[in-house]
Design a protein around this motif. Structure first.
Motif, PDB file in Angstrom:
ATOM      1  N   ALA A   1      53.129  38.860  47.207  1.00 27.28           N
ATOM      2  CA  ALA A   1      53.071  39.148  45.770  1.00 27.28           C
ATOM      3  C   ALA A   1      52.169  40.342  45.485  1.00 27.28           C
ATOM      4  CB  ALA A   1      52.567  37.922  45.013  1.00 27.28           C
ATOM      5  N   ASP A   2      52.640  41.202  44.605  1.00 25.74           N
ATOM      6  CA  ASP A   2      51.850  42.347  44.161  1.00 25.74           C
ATOM      7  C   ASP A   2      51.046  42.002  42.906  1.00 25.74           C
ATOM      8  OD1 ASP A   2      53.007  44.507  45.971  1.00 25.74           O
ATOM      9  OD2 ASP A   2      54.823  43.681  45.072  1.00 25.74           O
ATOM     10  N   VAL A   3      51.548  41.023  42.158  1.00 28.29           N
ATOM     11  CA  VAL A   3      50.900  40.629  40.899  1.00 28.29           C
ATOM     12  C   VAL A   3      50.885  39.113  40.771  1.00 28.29           C
ATOM     13  CG1 VAL A   3      50.801  41.106  38.409  1.00 28.29           C
ATOM     14  CG2 VAL A   3      52.253  42.514  39.865  1.00 28.29           C
ATOM     15  N   LEU A   4      49.752  38.549  40.366  1.00 30.77           N
ATOM     16  CA  LEU A   4      49.653  37.132  40.001  1.00 30.77           C
ATOM     17  C   LEU A   4      49.542  37.074  38.484  1.00 30.77           C
ATOM     18  CD1 LEU A   4      49.051  34.062  40.366  1.00 30.77           C
ATOM     19  CD2 LEU A   4      46.663  34.690  40.755  1.00 30.77           C
ATOM     20  N   VAL A   5      50.442  36.319  37.857  1.00 30.73           N
ATOM     21  CA  VAL A   5      50.414  36.186  36.394  1.00 30.73           C
ATOM     22  C   VAL A   5      50.149  34.734  36.020  1.00 30.73           C
ATOM     23  CG1 VAL A   5      51.830  36.292  34.294  1.00 30.73           C
ATOM     24  CG2 VAL A   5      52.009  38.111  35.988  1.00 30.73           C
ATOM     25  N   MET A   6      49.218  34.527  35.090  1.00 30.68           N
ATOM     26  CA  MET A   6      48.979  33.176  34.554  1.00 30.68           C
ATOM     27  C   MET A   6      48.696  33.278  33.061  1.00 30.68           C
ATOM     28  SD  MET A   6      49.276  30.904  36.969  1.00 30.68           S
ATOM     29  CE  MET A   6      48.686  29.477  36.069  1.00 30.68           C
ATOM     30  N   GLY A   7      48.910  32.189  32.344  1.00 29.25           N
ATOM     31  CA  GLY A   7      48.542  32.149  30.932  1.00 29.25           C
ATOM     32  C   GLY A   7      47.023  32.214  30.805  1.00 29.25           C
ATOM     33  N   ASP A   8      46.561  32.643  29.632  1.00 28.57           N
ATOM     34  CA  ASP A   8      45.122  32.895  29.510  1.00 28.57           C
ATOM     35  C   ASP A   8      44.268  31.640  29.349  1.00 28.57           C
ATOM     36  OD1 ASP A   8      45.678  32.345  26.873  1.00 28.57           O
ATOM     37  OD2 ASP A   8      45.079  34.315  26.108  1.00 28.57           O
ATOM     38  N   ASP A   9      44.909  30.447  29.422  1.00 26.66           N
ATOM     39  CA  ASP A   9      44.088  29.239  29.557  1.00 26.66           C
ATOM     40  C   ASP A   9      43.402  29.243  30.931  1.00 26.66           C
ATOM     41  OD1 ASP A   9      46.888  29.003  30.170  1.00 26.66           O
ATOM     42  OD2 ASP A   9      46.679  26.861  30.498  1.00 26.66           O
ATOM     43  N   TRP A  10      43.903  30.093  31.839  1.00 27.67           N
ATOM     44  CA  TRP A  10      43.314  30.223  33.176  1.00 27.67           C
ATOM     45  C   TRP A  10      42.489  31.512  33.300  1.00 27.67           C
ATOM     46  CZ3 TRP A  10      43.760  26.370  36.800  1.00 27.67           C
ATOM     47  CH2 TRP A  10      44.705  25.355  36.527  1.00 27.67           C
ATOM     48  N   ALA A  11      42.209  32.177  32.197  1.00 27.69           N
ATOM     49  CA  ALA A  11      41.530  33.488  32.242  1.00 27.69           C
ATOM     50  C   ALA A  11      40.264  33.441  33.102  1.00 27.69           C
ATOM     51  CB  ALA A  11      41.198  33.956  30.835  1.00 27.69           C
ATOM     52  N   GLY A  12      40.162  34.388  34.010  1.00 29.32           N
ATOM     53  CA  GLY A  12      38.977  34.502  34.862  1.00 29.32           C
ATOM     54  C   GLY A  12      39.014  33.626  36.100  1.00 29.32           C
TER      55      GLY A  12
END
Ligand code: C2G
Length: 132
Positions: free
Chosen positions: A88-99
């Motif tokens: 994977a080049d990018v990991l995307v998550m919703g911002d409830d997981w920010a940081g």
């Protein structure tokens, strides 16, 4: 080289917030790989069985147009392994997981997308049980 995006989730009682994060994750690259949390991981993480089983949740997520590949996420501790396994080049998550996943910034880009407001699996379950 195609840009591979990876995202993770339970996607239980699939709703428009799930759809939107998947669509926006796909827009970050050329190929979208989704890790769907196993029933066992869900039980240990949330203390309850998901409404839909892992095979049903995988069936739903696999059928979505923006999704190219789906696998079972067996443990929260295996993120680095999955990122490397699927290149994977990018990991995307919703911002409830920010940081929470910044540590993977050495192997891929880490992007947090704003959650869709006012909808969640928990709220849906409560709404359905209140009207039942
Ligand atoms: N989501 C969203 N808007 C909502 C609800 C969820 O953008 N209103 C996003 C979450 O931020 C997450 C994805 O949808 O990126 C999946 O959400 P969940 O099924 O709740 O996933 P979760 O249980 O947080 O599992 O390893 C991480 C876990 O597997 C994530």
């Amino acid at each position: 080289m195609p840009r591979t995006v990876i995202t993770f989730g339970t996607f239980d009682v699939f709703h428009v917030g799930h759809l939107r994060v998947i669509e926006r994750a796909a827009a970050q690259g050329d190929r979208l790989v989704v890790g769907v949390s196993s029933d066992a991981l869900n039980l240990s993480k949330k203390g309850r069985e998901p409404v839909f089983s892992q095979s049903e949740r995988i069936e739903i997520v696999s059928a979505l147009k923006p999704v190219d590949e789906v696998f079972v996420e067996e443990s929260l501790e295996l993120k680095r392994h999955y990122i490397e396994q699927y290149a994977a080049d990018v990991l995307v998550m919703g911002d409830d997981w920010a940081g929470r996943f910044d540590e993977f910034g050495d192997v891929c880009e880490v992007v947090y997308l704003p959650r869709t407001p006012a909808i969640s699996t928990t709220a849906l379950i409560e709404k359905i049980s209140a009207t039942g």
